[in-house]
Design a protein around this motif. Structure first.
Motif, PDB file in Angstrom:
ATOM      1  N   HIS A 124      -2.450  -5.914   3.227  1.00  0.00           N
ATOM      2  CA  HIS A 124      -1.292  -5.223   2.673  1.00  0.00           C
ATOM      3  C   HIS A 124      -0.225  -6.169   2.129  1.00  0.00           C
ATOM      4  N   GLN A 125       0.062  -7.245   2.865  1.00  0.00           N
ATOM      5  CA  GLN A 125       1.073  -8.184   2.380  1.00  0.00           C
ATOM      6  C   GLN A 125       0.602  -8.923   1.136  1.00  0.00           C
ATOM      7  N   GLU A 126      -0.692  -9.162   1.084  1.00  0.00           N
ATOM      8  CA  GLU A 126      -1.259  -9.919  -0.041  1.00  0.00           C
ATOM      9  C   GLU A 126      -1.269  -9.096  -1.325  1.00  0.00           C
ATOM     10  N   THR A 127      -1.634  -7.795  -1.217  1.00  0.00           N
ATOM     11  CA  THR A 127      -1.795  -6.965  -2.415  1.00  0.00           C
ATOM     12  C   THR A 127      -0.555  -6.158  -2.744  1.00  0.00           C
ATOM     13  N   GLY A 128       0.252  -5.872  -1.720  1.00  0.00           N
ATOM     14  CA  GLY A 128       1.460  -5.079  -1.947  1.00  0.00           C
ATOM     15  C   GLY A 128       1.227  -3.583  -1.911  1.00  0.00           C
ATOM     16  N   ILE A 129      -0.035  -3.161  -1.730  1.00  0.00           N
ATOM     17  CA  ILE A 129      -0.361  -1.730  -1.645  1.00  0.00           C
ATOM     18  C   ILE A 129      -1.382  -1.536  -0.533  1.00  0.00           C
ATOM     19  N   ALA A 130      -1.875  -0.308  -0.374  1.00  0.00           N
ATOM     20  CA  ALA A 130      -2.861  -0.024   0.678  1.00  0.00           C
ATOM     21  C   ALA A 130      -4.099   0.635   0.101  1.00  0.00           C
ATOM     22  N   GLY A 131      -4.534   0.158  -1.038  1.00  0.00           N
ATOM     23  CA  GLY A 131      -5.811   0.614  -1.566  1.00  0.00           C
ATOM     24  C   GLY A 131      -5.702   1.530  -2.767  1.00  0.00           C
ATOM     25  N   TYR A 132      -6.794   1.588  -3.508  1.00  0.00           N
ATOM     26  CA  TYR A 132      -6.945   2.526  -4.613  1.00  0.00           C
ATOM     27  C   TYR A 132      -8.067   3.497  -4.273  1.00  0.00           C
ATOM     28  N   THR A 133      -7.946   4.691  -4.772  1.00  0.00           N
ATOM     29  CA  THR A 133      -9.097   5.584  -4.829  1.00  0.00           C
ATOM     30  C   THR A 133      -9.134   6.156  -6.244  1.00  0.00           C
ATOM     31  N   LEU A 134     -10.314   6.577  -6.638  1.00  0.00           N
ATOM     32  CA  LEU A 134     -10.502   7.075  -7.997  1.00  0.00           C
ATOM     33  C   LEU A 134     -11.026   8.504  -7.907  1.00  0.00           C
ATOM     34  N   VAL A 135     -10.443   9.379  -8.701  1.00  0.00           N
ATOM     35  CA  VAL A 135     -10.871  10.774  -8.735  1.00  0.00           C
ATOM     36  C   VAL A 135     -11.348  11.088 -10.153  1.00  0.00           C
ATOM     37  N   TYR A 136     -12.536  11.647 -10.257  1.00  0.00           N
ATOM     38  CA  TYR A 136     -13.111  11.994 -11.564  1.00  0.00           C
ATOM     39  C   TYR A 136     -13.411  13.479 -11.550  1.00  0.00           C
ATOM     40  N   HIS A 137     -12.495  14.260 -12.126  1.00  0.00           N
ATOM     41  CA  HIS A 137     -12.677  15.706 -12.152  1.00  0.00           C
ATOM     42  C   HIS A 137     -13.017  16.166 -13.565  1.00  0.00           C
ATOM     43  N   SER A 138     -12.991  17.458 -13.794  1.00  0.00           N
ATOM     44  CA  SER A 138     -13.480  18.004 -15.066  1.00  0.00           C
ATOM     45  C   SER A 138     -12.586  17.630 -16.251  1.00  0.00           C
ATOM     46  N   ARG A 139     -11.365  17.159 -15.964  1.00  0.00           N
ATOM     47  CA  ARG A 139     -10.470  16.799 -17.067  1.00  0.00           C
ATOM     48  C   ARG A 139     -10.407  15.292 -17.317  1.00  0.00           C
ATOM     49  N   GLY A 140     -10.993  14.501 -16.420  1.00  0.00           N
ATOM     50  CA  GLY A 140     -11.019  13.056 -16.638  1.00  0.00           C
ATOM     51  C   GLY A 140     -10.800  12.253 -15.374  1.00  0.00           C
ATOM     52  N   PHE A 141     -10.472  10.964 -15.558  1.00  0.00           N
ATOM     53  CA  PHE A 141     -10.283  10.022 -14.447  1.00  0.00           C
ATOM     54  C   PHE A 141      -8.818   9.913 -14.064  1.00  0.00           C
ATOM     55  N   GLN A 142      -8.575   9.872 -12.757  1.00  0.00           N
ATOM     56  CA  GLN A 142      -7.245   9.571 -12.247  1.00  0.00           C
ATOM     57  C   GLN A 142      -7.377   8.506 -11.165  1.00  0.00           C
ATOM     58  N   LEU A 143      -6.640   7.413 -11.328  1.00  0.00           N
ATOM     59  CA  LEU A 143      -6.631   6.341 -10.339  1.00  0.00           C
ATOM     60  C   LEU A 143      -5.426   6.544  -9.435  1.00  0.00           C
ATOM     61  N   VAL A 144      -5.666   6.570  -8.132  1.00  0.00           N
ATOM     62  CA  VAL A 144      -4.591   6.834  -7.179  1.00  0.00           C
ATOM     63  C   VAL A 144      -4.302   5.553  -6.398  1.00  0.00           C
ATOM     64  N   GLN A 145      -3.065   5.089  -6.491  1.00  0.00           N
ATOM     65  CA  GLN A 145      -2.634   3.885  -5.776  1.00  0.00           C
ATOM     66  C   GLN A 145      -1.870   4.317  -4.531  1.00  0.00           C
ATOM     67  N   HIS A 146      -2.326   3.843  -3.364  1.00  0.00           N
ATOM     68  CA  HIS A 146      -1.755   4.293  -2.094  1.00  0.00           C
ATOM     69  C   HIS A 146      -0.831   3.253  -1.474  1.00  0.00           C
ATOM     70  N   GLU A 147       0.202   3.749  -0.803  1.00  0.00           N
ATOM     71  CA  GLU A 147       1.017   2.914   0.067  1.00  0.00           C
ATOM     72  C   GLU A 147       0.466   3.038   1.485  1.00  0.00           C
ATOM     73  N   PRO A 148       0.835   2.102   2.376  1.00  0.00           N
ATOM     74  CA  PRO A 148       0.273   2.144   3.736  1.00  0.00           C
ATOM     75  C   PRO A 148       0.490   3.489   4.428  1.00  0.00           C
ATOM     76  N   PHE A 149      -0.527   3.926   5.149  1.00  0.00           N
ATOM     77  CA  PHE A 149      -0.483   5.176   5.909  1.00  0.00           C
ATOM     78  C   PHE A 149       0.127   4.894   7.271  1.00  0.00           C
ATOM     79  N   THR A 150       1.037   5.748   7.695  1.00  0.00           N
ATOM     80  CA  THR A 150       1.696   5.531   8.989  1.00  0.00           C
ATOM     81  C   THR A 150       0.769   5.959  10.124  1.00  0.00           C
ATOM     82  N   SER A 151       0.623   7.278  10.313  1.00  0.00           N
ATOM     83  CA  SER A 151      -0.255   7.762  11.371  1.00  0.00           C
ATOM     84  C   SER A 151      -0.507   9.239  11.171  1.00  0.00           C
ATOM     85  N   ALA A 152      -1.606   9.723  11.762  1.00  0.00           N
ATOM     86  CA  ALA A 152      -1.910  11.150  11.701  1.00  0.00           C
ATOM     87  C   ALA A 152      -0.837  11.946  12.436  1.00  0.00           C
TER      88      ALA A 152
END
Length: 658
Positions: free
Chosen positions: A573-601
């Motif tokens: 997290h300190q190295e990249t500044g974020i907490a991961g990417y996920t990619l969603v590909y639905h019927s209208r196209g691609f969306q890249l989602v950039q996440h911040e660190p997750f706290t807790s459930a």
């Protein structure tokens, strides 16, 4: 359709006729399949480099990288307050826990039940709208299957059915089944929000819950994985590769992440602890102190020191076991990784490329300078115990079989080429030939295929011992070999990082793929070599964290290549500044989602917090993509052709209806 074509295919048509024995049944199936072609394309979800972060992983699965929140916003944009939409989303993600919390605060629970059930049914109707009734029905639990199906296909705005729907809802509440029904329909929403989950490698290492992630996937619907280097390390360990058994233990100790090893798989580390205390008890092992995530992991001094002793013991053992495998396979040219033979044990120095460097520590009580890779008797006994522990771990072996069943080195889905790290290239961008079997070289698609076949050989009992032994050895090359598609660097500087302070020796030069993948022409040539079809083709990778904090863009080669490793693991997290990417590909196209660190459930349940995400539209289609535009659509069209041929055979007397 021609008579000669039917005569040529008559054996196949006879088999097909067993499933569709009449003209009516074959015609009905053609009608059904033709209709499916015009449904919207199902949503694909891409994740990479999860690295044992099971809490964040499970949350991303539950919220479908924001896809469920998007659906709720589309349905209730201005008709619900933000707090109400947030509470509805949290209920969908964590129905059991959120229900308990709501029941302690809600004064009129029956009224809340009624309002919430109608809202959940509306969300479920929306996420199920792109699927056939048959597919939706299969995703429903038997307990409430009929009721949910009725509610999904009847609307309260139909005056003739409004009382019918209201009565169903009221009866669910009056019979005391509301909690169970809410939990079930929330789980159905989660399941239908994503049609296919793609994991681009590296479930294992760094985080504490790789075994929990695999337990989750075992119960999940449609998913696939392209093996990553850390997955391969664990697969090799499970197959009995001694160097990689040491490697997975070493990395677990380095990040003080023993939960997967000990709690998940029951690996017994007591023999290692005993050996380490006896052998290195007086060694401060400064360079082997575990990384405690900036103080986030709490550990007393005694435990920290024992961890460091075990860390050093297993690392030296790993160097010895690696060298023995490298010596058995000289064709790999891995001599530059055999560092123990380059040490001057009297002077405490090491010679690398004709340069001499001072070692930060030269306490090697188990190394014979004349035969540095020979194991001591105590090391042999320890190694035998560790191999037995890995081979006899039922859960580990089951999880590895799961990776084999759902995984491969690469995959192609809907014009997207997926692989974890690299496709080895020469400096001019041409495909690089890599030796897989002794004397046999492959490149590109065939290279990935042959490696995949070799990996499976390691787990097949019917294979002869020589081939199986080589397959087990090859896992090590995949982990650290210069031309491995899962590594693709000049060397792995593990020894240097532990024992040499001069950081110039730590440098691991990346292969040509990493320097050339910004070039759209190079990306196109790789896509051509893998025979990827379609106007909008992409390569999707993980492996190398994208340094978003430094302005690095995960979208490369003019949009033809996407790197979705943004550092899921807390260690990054300190190295990249974020907490991961996920990619969603639905019927209208691609969306890249950039996440911040997750706290807790817990915080998500109590406060309704979600992973804060930024969505970047990568590519939108000029028209809404349908099933007919996908790989599945191509397969359906082929089925329709076959069924049309069957109809011809029935109508022209080649086959008789039953």
């Amino acid at each position: 359709m021609t008579q000669s074509k039917v005569e040529q295919d008559i054996k196949y048509l006879k088999l097909l006729a067993k499933s569709f024995p009449t003209i009516a049944e074959a015609s009905s199936e053609i009608i059904n399949l033709s209709a499916i072609l015009n449904l919207p394309k199902g949503t694909e979800h891409f994740l990479a480099d999860i690295h044992g972060e099971n809490t964040a992983f499970q949350h991303v699965l539950k919220n479908a990288s924001g896809n469920i929140k998007r659906k709720v916003n589309e349905l209730y944009g201005n008709t619900l307050r933000e707090a109400e939409k947030k509470e509805l989303c949290t209920l969908i993600y964590y129905p059991e826990d959120k229900l308990q919390l709501i029941k302690t605060k809600e004064k009129d629970i029956k009224d809340w039940y009624k309002i919430t059930l109608h809202r959940l049914v509306a969300v479920c109707r929306d996420v199920s709208s792109k699927y056939t009734r048959s597919k939706v029905r299969k995703s429903l639990p038997p307990e409430f299957s009929y009721i949910i199906e009725e509610l999904l296909h009847e609307r309260t705005d139909d005056s003739n059915k409004a009382a019918y729907v209201d009565t169903i809802i009221d009866t669910i509440i009056s019979t005391g089944r509301a909690d169970n029904f809410i939990i079930v329909i929330c789980q159905v929403i989660q399941k239908l929000a994503i049609d296919q989950l793609h994991i681009l490698g590296d479930i294992y290492d760094r985080g504490p819950g790789a075994h929990i992630i695999l337990d989750t996937l075992d119960k999940y619907g449609k998913w696939d994985i392209q093996w990553g280097n850390h997955d391969i390390s664990w697969m090799g360990a499970a197959a009995g590769n001694k160097a990689l058994i040491c490697n997975v233990i070493r990395l677990s100790l380095r990040y003080y992440n023993l939960a997967t090893l000990e709690e998940g798989y029951g690996i017994n580390l007591v023999p290692l602890a005993t050996f380490a205390m006896e052998t290195y008890g007086q060694d401060p092992c400064i360079e082997f102190q575990p990384r405690l995530n900036g103080g986030a992991i709490k550990q007393d001094k005694k435990t920290t020191q024992l961890t460091a002793l075990m860390h050093k013991a297993i690392t030296i053992l790993q160097f010895k076991e690696e060298a023995q495998i490298f010596d058995r396979n000289p064709q790999w040219h891995m001599e530059n990784c055999e560092m123990l033979k380059c040490i001057d044990y009297e002077k405490g120095t090491i010679k690398i490329d004709n340069h001499e460097y001072q070692l930060s520590s030269c306490n090697f009580p188990t190394i014979d300078p004349k035969n540095p890779y020979k194991l001591t008797k105590s090391e042999e006994i320890l190694m035998a115990k560790l191999v037995r522990s890995f081979k006899k771990s039922e859960k580990l072996q089951r999880h590895i079989q799961l990776l084999l069943q759902h995984g491969c080195m690469y995959a192609i889905y809907n014009s997207n080429l997926l692989f974890h790290a690299s496709c080895p290239l020469n400096k001019d961008g041409s495909l690089r030939e890599v030796e897989v079997y002794p004397g046999k070289k492959y490149k590109g698609k065939e290279l990935m295929h042959q490696i995949g076949m070799l990996i499976r050989t390691a787990f097949q009992d019917e294979r002869d011992e020589i081939n199986k032994r080589y397959a087990i050895d090859y896992f090590l090359y995949l982990w650290c070999g210069k031309d491995s598609p899962l590594f693709d660097k000049s060397k792995m500087a593990t020894f240097e990082r532990y024992f040499i302070k001069d950081k110039s020796t730590w440098k691991e030069e990346k292969g040509s793929y990493y320097t050339l993948r910004e070039n759209p022409n190079i990306v196109d040539s790789i896509l051509d070599a893998f025979q990827v079809q379609g106007e909008n083709r992409h390569i999707i990778n993980g492996h190398v964290p994208v340094h978003a904090a430094n302005g690095e863009n995960p979208i490369k080669a003019e949009g033809k290549l996407m790197v979705i490793d943004g550092g899921f693991s807390q260690a990054y997290h300190q190295e990249t500044g974020i907490a991961g990417y996920t990619l969603v590909y639905h019927s209208r196209g691609f969306q890249l989602v950039q996440h911040e660190p997750f706290t807790s459930a817990e915080e998500a349940i109590i406060k309704g917090t979600d992973i804060k995400s930024t969505t970047q539209i990568v590519e939108m289609s000029s028209h809404r993509m349908l099933v007919g535009d996908t790989d599945k659509g191509y397969a359906i069209k082929e089925q329709i052709k076959d069924l049309s041929e069957l109809l011809f055979a029935y109508r022209h007397g080649y086959l008789k209806e039953r």
